[in-house]
Enzyme design. Structure first.
Site, PDB file in Angstrom:
ATOM      1  N   LYS A 149       0.844  -1.197   0.000  1.00 60.93           N
ATOM      2  CA  LYS A 149       0.000   0.000   0.000  1.00 60.93           C
ATOM      3  C   LYS A 149       0.880   1.248   0.000  1.00 60.93           C
ATOM      4  O   LYS A 149       1.888   1.299   0.710  1.00 60.93           O
ATOM      5  CB  LYS A 149      -0.902  -0.020   1.239  1.00 60.93           C
ATOM      6  CG  LYS A 149      -1.882   1.147   1.347  1.00 60.93           C
ATOM      7  CD  LYS A 149      -2.744   1.005   2.600  1.00 60.93           C
ATOM      8  CE  LYS A 149      -3.772   2.111   2.720  1.00 60.93           C
ATOM      9  NZ  LYS A 149      -4.634   1.952   3.918  1.00 60.93           N
ATOM     10  N   SER A 167      -9.626   1.604   3.063  1.00 61.69           N
ATOM     11  CA  SER A 167      -8.832   2.381   2.134  1.00 61.69           C
ATOM     12  C   SER A 167      -7.783   1.569   1.391  1.00 61.69           C
ATOM     13  O   SER A 167      -7.206   2.034   0.412  1.00 61.69           O
ATOM     14  CB  SER A 167      -8.129   3.523   2.881  1.00 61.69           C
ATOM     15  OG  SER A 167      -7.202   2.988   3.826  1.00 61.69           O
ATOM     16  N   SER A 191      -9.625  -0.564   7.464  1.00 64.61           N
ATOM     17  CA  SER A 191      -9.144  -0.431   6.090  1.00 64.61           C
ATOM     18  C   SER A 191      -8.364  -1.621   5.554  1.00 64.61           C
ATOM     19  O   SER A 191      -7.976  -1.621   4.383  1.00 64.61           O
ATOM     20  CB  SER A 191      -8.288   0.836   5.950  1.00 64.61           C
ATOM     21  OG  SER A 191      -9.100   1.977   6.040  1.00 64.61           O
TER      22      SER A 191
END
Length: 460
Positions: free
Chosen positions: A83, A158, A182
């Site tokens: 990420k 997210s 997330s």
């Protein structure tokens, strides 16, 4: 199920074993996954940045170490998608925001450094909601990501890019961050395993901060065993992180084969039938309960009454911490700088141009909650509610070993369905947020396999 090349779609443990035994090279593993990304990610857009030269160089280093007879790490040659909240020296780190577009960190985050030391190969940086603020990966400053099973739907957020990358077979492992759900929410929406470790178990050093008392890094994988393998490679005390737990963790892989006989499982009443829950999700929770009972677990209902206030408390605490953390993006030190004749004007113009709508919304909300005259009424009260939630969970764990609840009240919703309604988007995290407020660990495990025709679409 392995892909047509025989290497994509395999578990991380399997790939590490093949590389370690010399049955395949790390270069072959990486090339297979890079080819799959090139062929399919155009329709998913899970990655913000893929540098084949960097990935191939890391794979070559693994192969050279094996040729020398060096002892290889537990993740030797295994591709990992990261990420874009984690600092990486060889790839840009943007946090999904235009305000950091093109920024190249001078150091690796501790989590990434430990994965590299374990032999893992960072294959690319994945898309996310800007500064991890969102539940659908539609708030990215660059483009939205689609769900690999249905490109008209969101992958969650997210960490939607990481979840989508694992679900699509672009990498067997991925890193995400979990502030309010997330990791677990996109894992649920993409049908993979996602784990939020105990707060402080994985170092936050080198991870771009959203809400410091809530942020925690964790793994995505297609199996629980792979999740444990990735977690073991990166956890442990870090002197660079003052919140890092000093005690050594127990091995994550231990006990996976012992079964659940005698395990005390509490089904959280307030979350099993939360407002807005889809009938399919409610049925899945009931099916999980039945499966656990058949496997020998002792299952009963438990009330954790304060969880109903979790969402309200979170959306005071997290924006308040974000308003402080994001004050560093002022155009002076790094990232975007808007031209202006005065510093104050430059600060304002830089933030106007660099931050997206959702980030601005949360900064304003957090600044208001921390302002004079409102601190006690909002932020102080939210922290007291947080204490109530911690106490209620502690009481529940006096009687149960684990708690069971849905990860998300709904399945993956359509792209664009909630972008104009922030409150509806926030409700996507209603089941995951309470655990973040307590700092406890939580895992999302898929119960229902995707349809056969979609398996064929993804893997072949």
């Amino acid at each position: 199920m392995a892909g047509g090349d025989g290497l994509t779609g395999r578990s991380a443990a399997e790939l590490a074993g093949l590389v370690g035994r010399g049955e395949v090279s790390a270069a072959e593993v990486i090339d297979a996954h890079l080819a799959r990304i090139e062929a399919l990610d155009g329709g998913i857009r899970s990655f913000l940045c893929v540098r084949p030269d960097v990935a191939r160089a890391a794979a070559a280093a693994v192969d050279a170490a094996r040729a020398r007879g060096d002892e290889l790490g537990p993740l030797a040659g295994v591709p990992v998608a990261v990420k874009d909240m984690f600092c990486t020296t060889d790839l840009p780190t943007t946090a999904g925001s235009r305000i950091l577009e093109g920024w190249q960190p001078p150091y690796d985050s501790t989590a990434v450094a430990r994965l590299r030391a374990a032999g893992a190969v960072v294959i690319g940086k994945t898309n996310l909601d800007e500064f991890a603020m969102g539940s659908s990966t539609e708030n990215s400053g660059f483009f939205p990501t689609a769900n690999p099973w249905d490109a008209t739907r969101v992958p969650g957020g997210s960490s939607g890019g990481s979840a989508a990358a694992v679900a699509a077979g672009f990498a067997p492992l991925a890193l995400g961050t979990d502030t309010g759900g997330s990791i677990r929410q996109p894992a649920a929406l993409c049908g993979v395993v996602g784990l939020r470790p105990t707060y402080g178990r994985v170092s936050r050093s080198g991870i771009i901060a959203y809400a410091s008392s809530l942020d925690q890094a964790g793994p995505f994988a297609t199996t629980v065993a792979d999740t444990a393998l990735l977690l073991e490679a990166m956890w442990g005390h870090d002197p660079l992180d003052s919140t890092s737990i000093p005690s050594a963790p127990e091995p994550a892989l231990a006990g996976l084969e012992s079964g659940v006989t005698g395990l005390r499982v509490g089904v959280v009443e307030e979350l099993a039938d939360v407002e807005g829950i889809q009938p399919e999700v409610r049925s899945a929770v009931e099916a999980a309960r039945n499966l656990l009972e058949k496997a020998g677990a002792v299952v009963d209902s438990v009330s954790v009454p304060s969880v109903e206030y979790g969402l309200s408390a979170y959306y005071i605490i997290a924006p308040a911490e974000a308003s402080s953390n994001l004050a560093r993006y002022d155009g002076v030190r790094y990232g975007l700088r808007a031209p202006a004749s005065e510093v104050a004007q430059m600060n304002a113009l830089t933030r106007e141009a660099g931050f997206g709508v959702e980030v601005k919304r949360r900064i304003m909300l957090g600044t208001y909650a921390l302002s004079a005259g409102y601190y006690d009424a909002y932020y102080g009260q939210a922290q007291r509610v947080r204490t109530l939630i911690i106490r209620d969970f502690a009481r529940a764990y006096e009687h149960f070993d684990v708690l069971l609840a849905p990860t998300s009240p709904t399945t993956a919703f359509e792209l664009g369905a909630r972008t104009s309604d922030p409150l509806a988007m926030y409700l996507s995290d209603v089941c995951t947020i309470p655990t973040n407020l307590t700092g406890a660990t939580a895992i999302s495990v898929p119960l229902i396999a995707p349809p056969e025709e979609k398996k064929t679409m993804m893997y072949e």
